[in-house]
Motif scaffolding. Structure first.
Motif, PDB file in Angstrom:
ATOM      1  N   GLU A 145       0.839  -1.185   0.000  1.00 23.10           N
ATOM      2  CA  GLU A 145       0.000   0.000   0.000  1.00 23.10           C
ATOM      3  C   GLU A 145       0.882   1.246   0.000  1.00 23.10           C
ATOM      4  OE1 GLU A 145      -2.260  -1.119   3.610  1.00 23.10           O
ATOM      5  OE2 GLU A 145      -4.025  -0.854   2.335  1.00 23.10           O
ATOM      6  N   LEU A 146       0.498   2.229  -0.793  1.00 18.77           N
ATOM      7  CA  LEU A 146       1.221   3.497  -0.841  1.00 18.77           C
ATOM      8  C   LEU A 146       0.226   4.648  -0.859  1.00 18.77           C
ATOM      9  CD1 LEU A 146       4.091   2.982  -3.463  1.00 18.77           C
ATOM     10  CD2 LEU A 146       4.323   3.203  -1.002  1.00 18.77           C
ATOM     11  N   LEU A 147       0.493   5.677  -0.062  1.00 14.43           N
ATOM     12  CA  LEU A 147      -0.319   6.881  -0.095  1.00 14.43           C
ATOM     13  C   LEU A 147      -0.092   7.637  -1.394  1.00 14.43           C
ATOM     14  CD1 LEU A 147       0.134   8.215   3.549  1.00 14.43           C
ATOM     15  CD2 LEU A 147      -1.963   7.339   2.536  1.00 14.43           C
ATOM     16  N   VAL A 148      -1.174   8.090  -2.013  1.00 11.04           N
ATOM     17  CA  VAL A 148      -1.070   8.851  -3.254  1.00 11.04           C
ATOM     18  C   VAL A 148      -0.806  10.325  -2.975  1.00 11.04           C
ATOM     19  CG1 VAL A 148      -2.359   9.626  -5.285  1.00 11.04           C
ATOM     20  CG2 VAL A 148      -2.458   7.228  -4.566  1.00 11.04           C
ATOM     21  N   GLY A 149      -1.415  10.864  -1.923  1.00  8.87           N
ATOM     22  CA  GLY A 149      -1.209  12.268  -1.604  1.00  8.87           C
ATOM     23  C   GLY A 149      -2.485  13.067  -1.609  1.00  8.87           C
ATOM     24  N   ASP A 150      -3.565  12.499  -2.107  1.00  8.65           N
ATOM     25  CA  ASP A 150      -4.857  13.181  -2.106  1.00  8.65           C
ATOM     26  C   ASP A 150      -5.854  12.453  -1.211  1.00  8.65           C
ATOM     27  OD1 ASP A 150      -5.212  10.894  -3.550  1.00  8.65           O
ATOM     28  OD2 ASP A 150      -6.208  11.832  -5.261  1.00  8.65           O
ATOM     29  N   GLY A 151      -5.338  11.627  -0.302  1.00  9.48           N
ATOM     30  CA  GLY A 151      -6.192  10.867   0.587  1.00  9.48           C
ATOM     31  C   GLY A 151      -6.471   9.462   0.107  1.00  9.48           C
ATOM     32  N   THR A 152      -6.124   9.168  -1.153  1.00 10.79           N
ATOM     33  CA  THR A 152      -6.337   7.829  -1.685  1.00 10.79           C
ATOM     34  C   THR A 152      -5.080   6.972  -1.485  1.00 10.79           C
ATOM     35  OG1 THR A 152      -5.651   8.504  -3.902  1.00 10.79           O
ATOM     36  CG2 THR A 152      -7.996   8.636  -3.386  1.00 10.79           C
ATOM     37  N   VAL A 153      -5.251   5.675  -1.684  1.00 13.75           N
ATOM     38  CA  VAL A 153      -4.175   4.715  -1.463  1.00 13.75           C
ATOM     39  C   VAL A 153      -4.077   3.781  -2.664  1.00 13.75           C
ATOM     40  CG1 VAL A 153      -3.291   2.879   0.047  1.00 13.75           C
ATOM     41  CG2 VAL A 153      -4.599   4.782   1.024  1.00 13.75           C
ATOM     42  N   LEU A 154      -2.858   3.549  -3.124  1.00 14.40           N
ATOM     43  CA  LEU A 154      -2.603   2.532  -4.141  1.00 14.40           C
ATOM     44  C   LEU A 154      -2.329   1.213  -3.446  1.00 14.40           C
ATOM     45  CD1 LEU A 154      -0.276   4.047  -6.907  1.00 14.40           C
ATOM     46  CD2 LEU A 154      -2.552   3.070  -7.227  1.00 14.40           C
ATOM     47  N   GLU A 155      -3.035   0.174  -3.848  1.00  9.55           N
ATOM     48  CA  GLU A 155      -2.826  -1.144  -3.282  1.00  9.55           C
ATOM     49  C   GLU A 155      -2.443  -2.134  -4.368  1.00  9.55           C
ATOM     50  OE1 GLU A 155      -5.988  -1.064   0.467  1.00  9.55           O
ATOM     51  OE2 GLU A 155      -6.371  -2.349  -1.271  1.00  9.55           O
ATOM     52  N   VAL A 156      -1.495  -3.006  -4.053  1.00 10.77           N
ATOM     53  CA  VAL A 156      -1.163  -4.141  -4.910  1.00 10.77           C
ATOM     54  C   VAL A 156      -1.708  -5.389  -4.229  1.00 10.77           C
ATOM     55  CG1 VAL A 156       0.671  -5.574  -5.876  1.00 10.77           C
ATOM     56  CG2 VAL A 156       0.882  -3.086  -5.921  1.00 10.77           C
TER      57      VAL A 156
END
Length: 243
Positions: A38-49
């Motif tokens: 999981e990585l924070l995108v910066g706009d409150g959303t999260v990228l998940e693999v």
């Protein structure tokens, strides 16, 4: 100059948290999957693999760059009765809503913040391990994602003929790429890709030197070819080798 292509294979699973974001539970993963990264995108959303739940972090690291098939799974699992699941990437809101999701076609993947200075938006490198069991023309393939502006669609570039194509960088036995730091203040870093392939006739090889640049709000490319052979055991070409 900062190398990113070769270094991706050595990265493990990294969970990044901040800004008060709650740690996601594996119960939030789809059936058969686990949240591998999981990585924070910066706009409150999260990228998940998401990866097959049977692929542990250790198995991921051991298999990266060498291929993974169902026989790799521990014999004690039920892999014989459940087909191997392909990795997925998804964008999740700060309240857990899945905003976008993409299947990646292969079982192993990872994502990292792209070390590209000068872009007007946060960018991420999504790398999918496309390594085949044999041969030197396959390996991890990296695309650029900009979740805040294009969701999970990979960024494109304009080729020499003016056509839009997905921007994908290959890391194989006969191809490599690097991020080249800009030497001008305010300019965007570029991406250099070298690759070698057999010539159209005879037994000779041709090496292609390609560079991607951010120009007037879009990625563009320039390339040149010359006779000769390059492989992963060679030094990466100097910046002056690229057009």
């Amino acid at each position: 100059m900062r190398m990113t292509g070769a270094g991706l294979g050595a990265l493990g699973f990294v969970l990044c948290w901040g800004g008060g974001l709650a740690l996601a539970s594996q119960e939030d993963a789809p059936r058969g999957y686990r949240i591998a990264q999981e990585l924070l995108v910066g706009d409150g959303t999260v990228l998940e693999v998401l990866e097959d739940r049977r692929i542990t972090a250790q198995l991921h690291a051991q298999s990266w760059g060498s291929g993974l098939d169902e026989e790799t799974f521990d014999e004690s699992t039920d892999s014989e009765h459940q087909p191997q699941l392909q990795a997925r990437v998804r964008l999740v809101s700060d309240v857990g809503e899945v905003l976008a999701e993409q299947a990646l076609g292969y079982p192993l993947a990872k994502v990292e913040k792209a070390p590209l200075s000068g872009l007007p938006y946060p960018a991420f490198f999504l790398t999918v391990d496309q390594t085949a069991p044999m041969g030197t023309y396959s390996g991890p393939a990296t695309q650029i994602l900009a979740p805040t502006r294009s969701r999970l669609e990979p960024l494109v570039y304009r080729d020499e003929d003016g056509k839009q194509r997905p921007l994908t960088m290959a890391q194989t036995g006969k191809a490599a790429w690097q991020v080249l730091s800009s030497t001008q203040a305010g300019s965007t870093d570029s991406i250099a890709q070298v690759s070698s392939a057999p010539a159209s006739e005879g037994d000779d090889f041709v090496t292609t030197y390609r560079i991607y640049r951010w120009v007037d709000g879009q990625w563009t490319t320039a390339s040149r070819q010359q006779p000769g052979y390059w492989d992963a055991e060679s030094e990466f070409p100097e910046p002056a080798a690229f057009p």
